[in-house]
Design a protein around this motif. Structure first.
Motif, PDB file in Angstrom:
ATOM      1  N   VAL A  44      -6.393  -6.088   1.441  1.00 56.97           N
ATOM      2  CA  VAL A  44      -5.250  -5.368   0.899  1.00 56.97           C
ATOM      3  C   VAL A  44      -4.040  -5.547   1.816  1.00 56.97           C
ATOM      4  O   VAL A  44      -4.130  -5.352   3.027  1.00 56.97           O
ATOM      5  CB  VAL A  44      -5.572  -3.862   0.742  1.00 56.97           C
ATOM      6  CG1 VAL A  44      -4.332  -3.081   0.324  1.00 56.97           C
ATOM      7  CG2 VAL A  44      -6.693  -3.666  -0.271  1.00 56.97           C
ATOM      8  N   SER A  46      -0.040  -4.493   2.799  1.00 55.73           N
ATOM      9  CA  SER A  46       0.832  -3.326   2.682  1.00 55.73           C
ATOM     10  C   SER A  46       2.186  -3.630   3.291  1.00 55.73           C
ATOM     11  O   SER A  46       2.328  -4.511   4.149  1.00 55.73           O
ATOM     12  CB  SER A  46       0.207  -2.100   3.366  1.00 55.73           C
ATOM     13  OG  SER A  46      -0.037  -2.357   4.735  1.00 55.73           O
ATOM     14  N   ALA A 103      -6.726   1.296  -3.371  1.00 57.39           N
ATOM     15  CA  ALA A 103      -6.131   0.119  -4.009  1.00 57.39           C
ATOM     16  C   ALA A 103      -7.176  -0.958  -4.253  1.00 57.39           C
ATOM     17  O   ALA A 103      -7.196  -1.594  -5.322  1.00 57.39           O
ATOM     18  CB  ALA A 103      -4.993  -0.424  -3.144  1.00 57.39           C
ATOM     19  N   LEU A 109      -1.844  -1.268  -7.781  1.00 54.58           N
ATOM     20  CA  LEU A 109      -0.760  -1.426  -6.830  1.00 54.58           C
ATOM     21  C   LEU A 109      -0.337   0.000  -6.469  1.00 54.58           C
ATOM     22  O   LEU A 109       0.255   0.692  -7.290  1.00 54.58           O
ATOM     23  CB  LEU A 109       0.393  -2.219  -7.441  1.00 54.58           C
ATOM     24  CG  LEU A 109       1.387  -2.896  -6.487  1.00 54.58           C
ATOM     25  CD1 LEU A 109       2.334  -3.812  -7.265  1.00 54.58           C
ATOM     26  CD2 LEU A 109       2.191  -1.898  -5.673  1.00 54.58           C
ATOM     27  N   ALA A 110      -0.678   0.423  -5.262  1.00 55.74           N
ATOM     28  CA  ALA A 110      -0.453   1.821  -4.875  1.00 55.74           C
ATOM     29  C   ALA A 110       0.870   1.963  -4.142  1.00 55.74           C
ATOM     30  O   ALA A 110       1.260   1.101  -3.336  1.00 55.74           O
ATOM     31  CB  ALA A 110      -1.592   2.322  -3.994  1.00 55.74           C
TER      32      ALA A 110
END
Length: 315
Positions: A44, A46, A103, A109-110
């Motif tokens: 993931v 970010s 996520a 998609l957070a």
């Protein structure tokens, strides 16, 4: 300093201490982590984005590993962290790790909102920030990740504790906003609700705690602890639940949480209202408030994550 105004009115030794004067000592200093690509197998990614340079409002986005160049667009989940409106951050290790896991598991998609905190910024500052962030995320125009990978037709909101309270208040605002973005579903995790008098099954200390925290975060609230923003089942307030601005609702509670009676009352009131959406309830046995943040590997936390994933998937 006036000793009367320096009286302690609320003391949570591991978290914070509030004084009559309005001063606060924050003992909970979360470890902040930088955005980037997660080091574990989740993959993931970010990043942080400032969406309002005047207020300093920012969000942290979490993009799960995409399966090939033709991967379909992802549901957008806007998340509001807990902390009694007073502590915590979207950049803390606790919430960074939880949103990374969410996520990856849910394939969303957070967008985790770093809203302004009380008492420096009294409510409704946090409500306003979270509403702004939701509208920004749903627009899918001002960020390349959202524009390329976010499905603006599938928007969800979620939050824990005070963040769960914010979810409710965002849904109430969405019900009356002009051209409001469609919210498919909302997840309230151990939401922070209260009232001036105890309800059935609610310990008296819960009434005291929520009232004191609420008075500190929102000292100008009409009705005190029966303001509909903190007590949505107060006399005259419950009728507004029929206008919740989403299609599906999942209310999650913990059997040993001092908020469980309020959370159940909220769910029951929504279910009994004329709201046309579908509401679901999940109660985790043998655990307390926001246990899933502190013990994410326990079986109850895994079951809760599975239920959230299924809810987002539509089941």
């Amino acid at each position: 300093m006036d000793p009367d105004n320096d009286e302690v009115v609320f003391d949570a030794p591991e978290h914070l201490r509030i004084y009559k004067s309005g001063r606060i000592d924050r003992f909970h200093r979360p470890v902040l982590v930088a955005a980037g690509v997660d080091d574990d197998d989740s993959g993931v990614a970010s990043k942080d984005v400032v969406i309002d340079s005047v207020t300093g409002l920012s969000v942290r986005l979490f993009l799960p590993k995409l399966q090939g160049p033709s991967a379909k667009k992802l549901p957008v989940l806007v998340y509001f962290h807990g902390g009694g409106f007073i502590i915590e951050s979207a950049r803390s290790a606790t919430y960074h790790n939880y949103l990374t896991s969410l996520a990856a598991a849910a394939g969303v998609l957070a967008v985790s909102v770093d809203y302004r905190l009380a008492p420096e910024h009294r409510l409704p500052a946090a409500y306003d920030d979270c509403w702004t962030a939701l509208r920004w995320a749903a627009s899918a125009r001002d960020d390349d990740w959202l524009a390329e990978h976010g499905d603006s037709s599938r928007v969800f909101v979620a939050g824990d504790s005070a963040g769960g309270n914010i979810v409710h208040n965002v849904l109430m605002r969405a019900s009356s906003a002009d051209n409001a973005s469609r919210i498919e579903g909302a997840v309230l995790l151990h939401p922070f609700f209260g009232g001036s008098t105890a309800i059935e099954g609610e310990p008296e200390r819960a009434v005291v705690i929520t009232a004191k925290v609420w008075a500190f975060a929102c000292p100008d609230a009409a009705g005190g602890a029966d303001d509909p923003r903190i007590n949505p089942t107060a006399p005259g307030a419950a009728a507004g639940l029929e206008s919740l601005g989403c299609e599906r609702l999942l209310v999650c509670a913990a059997a040993k949480d001092w908020l469980v009676a309020r959370d159940r009352a909220y769910y029951d009131a929504v279910a009994a209202s004329a709201w046309p959406g579908s509401a679901a309830w999940l109660e985790s046995e043998g655990v307390g408030h926001v246990f899933f943040l502190m013990k994410p590997e326990c079986e109850n936390a895994k079951r809760l994550m599975d239920r959230i994933v299924a809810f987002i998937a539509g089941s």
